[in-house]
Structure formats: C-alpha cells, structure tokens
Design an enzyme around this catalytic site. Sequence first.
Site, PDB file in Angstrom:
ATOM      1  N   ARG A   1     -12.662  -0.048  -5.861  1.00  0.00           N
ATOM      2  CA  ARG A   1     -12.203  -0.048  -4.473  1.00  0.00           C
ATOM      3  C   ARG A   1     -11.856   1.371  -4.000  1.00  0.00           C
ATOM      4  O   ARG A   1     -11.891   1.683  -2.821  1.00  0.00           O
ATOM      5  CB  ARG A   1     -10.973  -0.953  -4.371  1.00  0.00           C
ATOM      6  CG  ARG A   1     -10.472  -1.141  -2.974  1.00  0.00           C
ATOM      7  CD  ARG A   1      -9.421  -2.242  -2.905  1.00  0.00           C
ATOM      8  NE  ARG A   1      -9.286  -2.685  -1.535  1.00  0.00           N
ATOM      9  CZ  ARG A   1      -8.470  -2.117  -0.658  1.00  0.00           C
ATOM     10  NH1 ARG A   1      -7.700  -1.115  -1.018  1.00  0.00           N
ATOM     11  NH2 ARG A   1      -8.430  -2.545   0.579  1.00  0.00           N
TER      12      ARG A   1
ATOM     13  N   CYS B   1       0.816  -1.212   0.000  1.00  0.00           N
ATOM     14  CA  CYS B   1       0.000   0.000   0.000  1.00  0.00           C
ATOM     15  C   CYS B   1       0.853   1.268   0.000  1.00  0.00           C
ATOM     16  O   CYS B   1       1.789   1.383   0.786  1.00  0.00           O
ATOM     17  CB  CYS B   1      -0.864  -0.031   1.263  1.00  0.00           C
ATOM     18  SG  CYS B   1      -1.865   1.408   1.453  1.00  0.00           S
TER      19      CYS B   1
HETATM   20  P1  IMP Z   1      -0.897  -7.011   3.757  1.00  0.00           P
HETATM   21  O1  IMP Z   1      -1.427  -8.206   4.475  1.00  0.00           O
HETATM   22  O2  IMP Z   1      -0.014  -6.147   4.611  1.00  0.00           O
HETATM   23  O3  IMP Z   1      -0.228  -7.368   2.463  1.00  0.00           O
HETATM   24  O4  IMP Z   1      -2.154  -6.081   3.412  1.00  0.00           O
HETATM   25  C1  IMP Z   1      -3.263  -6.551   2.696  1.00  0.00           C
HETATM   26  C2  IMP Z   1      -4.340  -5.490   2.706  1.00  0.00           C
HETATM   27  O5  IMP Z   1      -3.892  -4.311   2.028  1.00  0.00           O
HETATM   28  C3  IMP Z   1      -5.606  -5.863   1.962  1.00  0.00           C
HETATM   29  O6  IMP Z   1      -6.473  -6.686   2.698  1.00  0.00           O
HETATM   30  C4  IMP Z   1      -6.227  -4.506   1.664  1.00  0.00           C
HETATM   31  O7  IMP Z   1      -6.957  -3.987   2.745  1.00  0.00           O
HETATM   32  C5  IMP Z   1      -5.012  -3.628   1.466  1.00  0.00           C
HETATM   33  N1  IMP Z   1      -4.712  -3.398   0.044  1.00  0.00           N
HETATM   34  C6  IMP Z   1      -4.804  -4.252  -0.992  1.00  0.00           C
HETATM   35  N2  IMP Z   1      -4.367  -3.681  -2.144  1.00  0.00           N
HETATM   36  C7  IMP Z   1      -4.009  -2.433  -1.814  1.00  0.00           C
HETATM   37  C8  IMP Z   1      -3.478  -1.344  -2.570  1.00  0.00           C
HETATM   38  O8  IMP Z   1      -3.190  -1.438  -3.772  1.00  0.00           O
HETATM   39  N3  IMP Z   1      -3.280  -0.198  -1.883  1.00  0.00           N
HETATM   40  C9  IMP Z   1      -3.568  -0.079  -0.560  1.00  0.00           C
HETATM   41  N4  IMP Z   1      -4.010  -1.075   0.198  1.00  0.00           N
HETATM   42  C10 IMP Z   1      -4.244  -2.246  -0.428  1.00  0.00           C
END
Ligand code: IMP
Length: 499
Positions: free
Chosen positions: A418, A319
Amino acid sequence: MAFYFDDPSRTFSEYLLVPGFSSVDCVPANVSLETPVVKFKKGEEPAIKMNIPLVSAIMQSVSDDKMAIALAKEGGISFIYGSQSIESQAAMVARVKMHKAGFVVSDSNLTPDNTLADILALKEKTGHSTVAITDDGTANGKLLGIVASRDYRVSRMSPDTKVADFMTPLEQIVSAPKDVTLKEANNIIWDNKLNSLPIVDEEGKLVYMVFRKDYDSHKENPLELHDSLKRYVVGAGINTRDYAERVPALLEAGVDILCIDSSEGHSEWQATTIAWIRETYGDSVKIGAGNVVDREGFRFLAEAGADFIKIGIGGGSICITREQKGIGRGQATSVIDVAKARNEYFEETGIYIPICSDGGIVYDHHITLALAMGSDFVMLGRYFSRFDESPTNKVNINGAYMKEYWGEGSARARNWQRYDLGGDKKLSFEEGVDSYVPYAGSLKDNVGLTLSKVRSTMCNCGALSIAELQKKAKLTVVSATSIVEGGAHDVLLKDNRNL
Ligand code: IMP
C-alpha cells in the site's frame, strides 16, 4: 518557486449545511440514497450502483466476507482487504458470492469426542447455543449430530462427559438437502417445531444451517444489493504489484468491482495497473483508483481510465501519514477540489466519474457533508470496525467493550504494497497505529440510525436524492467559537449519553 494553495485546507468539522426550502413531500421516507459507483456516459446508466452511499475500507480490521455480507444486505459494498494471500482473499470473495440469505455456514462445530466443557467454552466464544457435531469438527464435515442447550444440564453432568453421550444423533435430526429453498426450509422448521435445520449434501456433509430465529430478518432488507444472479455484490482491494495473478483469481471467485489500495494514487504504478486491466479485460472489469487530494491527481487517474476515484490522504482515524511524512490535505477541501475537477471533466467529456471520500468520517453528519460537497459515496474504516461484523476481537477494557482497529500502514498489518514506491518490499516506518474503538453493536442498527440522520438533513436542504443535495446544498465555514456553540453548552449534563 514552490506552488502555494490560496486557502488553508479544511476538515468536515469546519463546515455546516445551511437549510433550504423543504416542500411537504420532502420527508425522509421519500429520500433515495441510490448512488453511482462506476463511471458512465451522460444519459446512460452506471453498470454498478449502490442503494446507500457507504463502502467499507480495504482493511484487515474492517472488511472480510462477514462484513461484506452484512453491508450488502443494507445496500452498500465492502472492499475485501488485499493485504492477505491471493488464495485467502479469493476465498473470502467466493464465500460472499455463494452466500444464500438465511443459509449460514455454521460457526460452532465440534466432534463427538469433544466434551461438555468444550461445548460451554465454544458457546462463550461465539455466543451461539447450537453446535453442529461433524466427523472432523469443521463446518463442512460429515454431520453426526447436533447439540443445543436442551441436550445437557450443566449442574447434573460432569464437564468431561463426551459429546457423543448427549448430542441429538443424526437419526433423530430433521435435515434438508442442499437445493432446498429458504421458503421450503422455513416451512420444514415450522412444521417440525425446530429451532435449527441442518442442510446437507448427497454425502451427508454439512453445508449450511438455517435458524428459526433468523426467520424475520430475511424479510427486513429492502435495500439489499444484488448482482443479476441475486448474489450479493462485493468488491476487493488490489495492489500495483501482483495484479496479474491477483485479479484473475478474484474475478474467478466472482468479484464485482476492484479498487487499487494505495496511500497515494497520483503515480505511474496506478496508471500501469489500470492499463493492464484494460488490455486484458477491456471495460468489463471495473476498477477504482486513488487516493488523490487535488485536481491534478483526479485528472491523472481519470485519464488513466479509473471507474471511480477515491479521495483522502492523511485524514484516517488510525493514520499518522501527516505526522510522519508531512503530506496530505484537509479532507473537506480535498473533496471540494476533486468534485470541481470531476464536474469540469463531465462538462468536457460527458463522462461522469463517481468520487469517494475515504477516511476521516467522525460524526454521522460528516457523511452528509461529504455527499453535499460532491462525493457520490464515502469509505469508512473506524465506523465499521466498531460493529459485530468486523473481523477483529471484541475485548473488555476496564469494564467497557472495545473492538480492535489497526491501520494498514501499522506494523501489525505489514501491508508494504500500500505504501510501495518501488522500494525494498518492507515498511520502513509506520504510517498507521494499532488501536481500540468502542464496540457499537450490529451493523444493521448503526447504519439504519446513521442514514436516518442523513435523510433527515437532506430534507432540511430540500433534497430527495444525492444528486439534488449536491445541486442545492449551501455550505458555510464555521468559526472556532461557533463550533463550541454547536454542542450542548452552558448546561450541566445529567448523563453522558452520546446523542
Ligand atoms: P477512517 O474511516 O477514518 O478510520 O479511515 C479509514 C481509511 O484510512 C482507509 O480507508 C484508508 O484510506 C486509510 N488508512 C488505512 N490504514 C491506514 C494507515 O495505516 N495509515 C494511513 N491511512 C490508513
């Protein structure tokens, strides 16, 4: 004047759990990780519970039907990504609901006109040595034969040899009808000394394969998450635009729970979507909403009727929202604040709304921290993307295996819904990146290890359940220097093992 929060917002890595008293029966084997997924009234049981507090992220690079089946086997839920056509998302849901444990849809299929070279290339790609030979080369075509390693000798045969010339033909294959039970299928495998058993319908079309090597694994999933018909439980992401078409299709396919997938949930769009679901289906359809990061956001979605509420803006590994837009809040502080609001709401109304910490889990112990801070379960993207079961390519980069992992806000995902604020139906700028993550093996092995750490820490805190952990946990903020003290330090490591 603008409102200022009193304290800085913090991440999970800034906290530690301080151990409490553990009695002799406080051992990992006695810990239950069962957790509510949807809201319920005091004294009543939630309509959906999980056996482990993990859900997989609503992302193209994380949650398809294969991931959903693997995670349901371990007791959690996948939310199949919504940034695809309604038909293909509903088809993924249907595949999870139709999946019969031990019965697999063949992923290696060719026709009799293919060649030995094609067989070898397919084996390289899938890693599987049994190839179903069907009239149209699909997993559900008319079964004509099987090719296994014993059917050919690479050193003695030309790569151009046609499959028809060396496959084991239908007449010599033992198969079983589609209503066979797994027990019966395994008996046929044992009685006939087979390695695989094709399951065919009345027209001779291939439906499933049952493999001897899977036999043991059927008995190994005591926490499997089923619906009342013994089918795996599965979730799906929806958006605030096409819900009137998408939701009926997902329900028809058998989805158990929905979640609005949005980067920012404190919006009228979400309230309108939930209101439509309530008007159309009453309380029978379960819907999560989010993401929010403070009390106000929680209250808004609670009053809008959400069944669970997701927390997190800007903390995901892929993100870049905080960099791009300057919005968000440290994940730990968000969870603590929303958990307080949830408990306050419970006191006031007698309704308990489960909350889910979404994104930013880097180490296994972050899961325990999120639970201790009040989350009922956590959503993970990066974590699951590293496994065999994620939908993305496994690639070799400079000798190390990696899996691809990209954000829903990246140009690659093109998931404008989204990030939609009623704009022009396109992503004007990216909020996510396209990346690689180190390949980590099977979901089962990794989830098993992760949860053994969670259970162990819970015992250190004297807790045999997540609810007990939330009551008993003592948390402390750590200083920057004590974070250094927390890793191996002042020694020369002999290897780079990732402990
Ligand atoms: P991670 O587990 O830290 O990789 O975060 C996953 C979460 O990031 C997802 O469940 C979403 O809420 C969020 N997310 C997914 N794609 C994006 C993006 O492109 N930008 C910002 N947040 C994202």
